[in-house]
Design a protein around this motif. Structure first.
Motif: not given
Length: 310
Positions: A120-131
């Motif tokens: 199910k939750y396999y997509t990484d929606h994050t990115n370095p700028e957001g972090i």
């Protein structure tokens, strides 16, 4: 996300030195330049400068636009309701209110966690700028968890972050005040053979206040369908994630210094970026959000939307 993060910083009235094989006279104004990938243009760069580099006319805009930054996560059960509120505010003010859904948290990524091997939750929606934003704002700004957001990062009750119930009132206050401290115009020239192009941004200081200002360009995916935990704790495989923040055009979360405190009202500067789009995304499903913020307070002073391809 594959991107080129070279940019040009144009300063009106300065000398012009182009970082390519030849030195080319800009036909419109004398400017200073840093690296840009001129190879995205299939032709002589002098032809681009002479024929396709934009000429900005007087900017007639008088109103401050609003950027709602919705800090969200795909396993946060209260996040879909907050996203709907943000989208409704945009729908009621489509030319003046814009959304960036940023998948991060205040120093933790529990609601953003992804498992590449999961069903199910396999997509990484994050990115370095957001972090980087989550790390920067995790203390002293009222950011205690998802879903929370900012409305032009303008403080209310001494805090920048708030829950979605007050986003409408905060947006209305900004839209009605119309105290324009900086103005923005932009053009994006896209070249299909390179799957990229050049973003040109004119920034004009409108205030005599002593403010240090930076310029940031968000890359936004209009929508995608993927898993989301819903308010009833169910798993929605077909949830529409809107206005997903993909990062910054130049990989720089806090942008390019544009004006310093001593710059006079009426000063204009141009920032140019070269950019290659991600191969797996549809250009019709993407746009840029360009904003200028107060470097000391982080408050966003104005924001505009630029489509990738008209």
């Amino acid at each position: 996300m594959k991107k080129l993060h070279q940019y040009i910083f144009f300063i009106v009235g300065a000398s012009f030195i182009f970082a390519s094989c030849d030195k080319v006279e800009n036909p419109y104004e004398k400017v200073a330049t840093i690296n840009v990938d001129t190879n995205l243009y299939q032709g002589l760069w002098s032809d681009y400068l002479a024929n396709e580099y934009p000429v900005f006319t007087q900017n007639s805009n008088t109103g401050v636009n609003v950027l709602i930054e919705d800090y969200t996560g795909h396993t946060c059960i209260t996040c879909p309701n907050a996203a709907d509120i943000a989208h409704d505010i945009h729908t009621n003010n489509p030319e003046r209110v814009f959304i960036a859904s940023i998948h991060t948290g205040p120093g933790t990524l529990s609601f953003q966690a992804a498992d590449a091997n999961a069903s199910k939750y396999y997509t990484d929606h994050t990115n370095p700028e957001g972090i980087a934003y989550g790390d920067e704002f995790k203390s002293g700004f009222g950011f205690f968890g998802n879903p929370q957001g900012t409305v032009n990062r303008k403080k209310g009750n001494a805090e920048m972050f708030s829950q979605s119930g007050v986003w409408q009132s905060r947006a209305d206050n900004i839209l009605s005040a119309n105290v324009l401290k900086v103005n923005l115009q932009s053009v994006f020239n896209y070249y299909p053979t390179a799957n990229g192009g050049y973003l040109h941004v004119e920034v004009e200081k409108k205030t005599s206040e002593a403010i240090d200002m930076n310029t940031v360009v968000y890359v936004i995916q209009d929508s995608l369908v993927d898993w989301q935990k819903m308010p009833d704790n169910s798993d929605n495989e077909f949830y529409v994630h809107r206005d997903k923040h993909l990062g910054s055009i130049d990989n720089n979360p806090f942008g390019i210094p544009t004006f310093n405190a001593g710059d006079a009202a009426g000063t204009k500067k141009i920032i140019d970026y070269s950019y290659v789009l991600p191969q797996d995304l549809d250009i019709a499903n993407m746009h840029f959000l360009i904003y200028v913020y107060d470097k000391e307070t982080y408050e966003i002073l104005h924001v505009i939307k630029q489509k990738i391809e008209d």
